[in-house]
Design a protein around this motif. Structure first.
Motif, PDB file in Angstrom:
ATOM      1  N   UNK A 108      14.269  16.359   4.659  1.00 46.68           N
ATOM      2  CA  UNK A 108      15.356  15.518   5.174  1.00 46.68           C
ATOM      3  C   UNK A 108      15.668  14.374   4.208  1.00 46.68           C
ATOM      4  N   UNK A 109      14.639  13.894   3.482  1.00 47.30           N
ATOM      5  CA  UNK A 109      14.876  12.845   2.498  1.00 47.30           C
ATOM      6  C   UNK A 109      15.791  13.324   1.376  1.00 47.30           C
ATOM      7  N   UNK A 169      11.811  10.355  -2.482  1.00 44.03           N
ATOM      8  CA  UNK A 169      10.597  10.174  -1.694  1.00 44.03           C
ATOM      9  C   UNK A 169      10.933  10.046  -0.215  1.00 44.03           C
ATOM     10  N   UNK A 170       9.948  10.241   0.642  1.00 42.55           N
ATOM     11  CA  UNK A 170      10.114  10.061   2.079  1.00 42.55           C
ATOM     12  C   UNK A 170      10.255   8.565   2.355  1.00 42.55           C
ATOM     13  N   UNK A 171      11.332   8.126   3.008  1.00 41.85           N
ATOM     14  CA  UNK A 171      11.522   6.687   3.239  1.00 41.85           C
ATOM     15  C   UNK A 171      10.552   6.171   4.287  1.00 41.85           C
ATOM     16  N   UNK A 172      10.241   4.862   4.253  1.00 40.32           N
ATOM     17  CA  UNK A 172       9.350   4.290   5.268  1.00 40.32           C
ATOM     18  C   UNK A 172      10.025   4.235   6.622  1.00 40.32           C
ATOM     19  N   UNK A 173       9.206   4.185   7.667  1.00 44.00           N
ATOM     20  CA  UNK A 173       9.722   4.057   9.023  1.00 44.00           C
ATOM     21  C   UNK A 173      10.240   2.653   9.263  1.00 44.00           C
ATOM     22  N   UNK A 220       0.817  -1.218   0.000  1.00 42.63           N
ATOM     23  CA  UNK A 220       0.000   0.000   0.000  1.00 42.63           C
ATOM     24  C   UNK A 220       0.851   1.268   0.000  1.00 42.63           C
ATOM     25  N   UNK A 221       2.175   1.113   0.124  1.00 44.23           N
ATOM     26  CA  UNK A 221       3.102   2.247   0.134  1.00 44.23           C
ATOM     27  C   UNK A 221       2.757   3.237   1.239  1.00 44.23           C
ATOM     28  N   UNK A 222       2.534   2.710   2.448  1.00 48.02           N
ATOM     29  CA  UNK A 222       2.128   3.563   3.570  1.00 48.02           C
ATOM     30  C   UNK A 222       3.248   4.472   4.048  1.00 48.02           C
ATOM     31  N   UNK A 223       4.503   4.030   3.887  1.00 42.55           N
ATOM     32  CA  UNK A 223       5.598   4.818   4.423  1.00 42.55           C
ATOM     33  C   UNK A 223       5.842   4.568   5.895  1.00 42.55           C
TER      34      UNK A 223
END
Length: 340
Positions: free
Chosen positions: A220-221, A248-252, A45-48
């Motif tokens: 920051x990404x 893109x913002x990386x996942x946690x 789902x690419x929630x991040x």
């Protein structure tokens, strides 16, 4: 604005299938997602963020069996045994017109698999609930006779392709600001991996901490620090978002706030004798805050110890758990209840 379509969800699911990613509740794949069933759905789902069976429903809406389409999920969350008694799979389409079996994409032992599965699942079938991701849009070319494409909905508001690319000015993103540019910024950030910063899954016209934190994560990404990553969009930030450029913002991976401010569960490996991790100290502080810190003689600190385990055990027993469910080692459900 589109966030993710069904074809993309299934394509992402196939990445782990092709790679035969090993199952693990504590390891993380190269894309930053945890290698268990809920990490797999979070990735598809690419929630991040790395969600778990007790939080995935916050990103979705309950549907019926007849409404299921590829990219939806079937979720069984068992609070009485959250570690071993819960599971989630991605729905890939019906196997035939009888709709008694469907193609399930799932992360399970030993590796990711795609398998014709009886509805709702092999075990505890009646307890698997179908859900649809709130960020899904568009249709899909069916893999099976029963999978009917969903109609393409109209785009929600202006998109980067339609909107003027000129930076509207920093004053549009000041405290208390209410305008369409704030909503546009939020939608662009969500598309770039900031979904976890918006608890309701959507951006609105009022500038808030959700927007600031999401903007800061995007900055920051890009490798920016200091004043360049203050969370307030400037002309450069805006251009990267509008032109869909930059990283893109990386996942946690864990230990950072997720939807609603609940910190992400960092994995069981963190809570082992002698291990040091910021999440251990965060756990200890939360135990003290909840009134379960009596075994600390100093601290809490970042190194896992017997005092942590005994305090966690006391908290678990206060939930009515016994036996292995109250062994003093925090699992995802313990973690959620502590930080909720």
């Amino acid at each position: 604005m589109k966030r993710i379509d069904r074809t993309t969800i299934i394509t992402r699911a196939k990445l782990w299938l092709d790679a035969q990613v090993p199952y693990s509740m504590s390891a993380y794949w190269s894309d930053g997602y945890r290698q268990d069933c809920s990490g797999y759905v979070s990735m598809a789902w690419n929630l991040g963020s790395n969600e778990w069976t007790g939080s995935l429903d916050k990103f979705a809406t309950k549907i019926t069996k007849d409404e299921l389409l590829p990219g939806d999920m079937l979720l069984f969350h068992n609070p009485a045994d959250p570690t071993n008694g819960s599971h989630v799979v991605l729905f890939g389409g019906w196997v035939d017109q009888t709709r008694t079996h469907y193609t399930a994409y799932e992360q399970t032992r030993p590796t990711t698999r795609k398998l014709a599965t009886p509805y709702g699942y092999w075990a505890n079938a009646a307890k698997y609930v179908p859900y649809r991701f709130n960020g899904v849009t568009g249709g899909i070319v069916p893999e099976t006779p029963g999978a009917v494409p969903a109609p393409e909905p109209p785009a929600a508001g202006p998109t980067p392709g339609d909107a003027a690319k000129a930076f509207p000015g920093a004053d549009k993103f000041a405290p208390g600001a209410v305008n369409d540019h704030v909503a546009q910024l939020g939608r662009m950030l969500i598309e770039r991996g900031a979904y976890r910063f918006y608890p309701k899954g959507v951006a609105d016209r009022t500038w808030s901490d959700h927007d600031r934190l999401a903007t800061q994560a995007f900055q920051r990404a890009q490798g920016w620090t200091g004043a360049d990553a203050d969370g307030v969009p400037g002309a450069h930030t805006w251009r990267l978002l509008v032109d869909r450029q930059g990283r893109n913002i990386p996942p946690l991976v864990g230990g950072a706030p997720g939807p609603g401010g609940v910190r992400a569960y960092p994995g069981a490996a963190v809570f082992r004798p002698g291990q040091s991790h910021p999440a251990v100290e965060a756990l200890g502080r939360q135990l003290v805050k909840k009134g379960f810190g009596k075994y600390y003689t100093s601290g809490p600190g970042a190194r896992w110890g017997e005092a942590d385990r005994r305090n966690v055990e006391a908290f678990q027993r206060a939930q009515g758990w016994r036996g292995a469910a109250a062994n003093g080692y925090p699992g995802p459900e313990t973690w959620r209840r502590l930080f909720a």
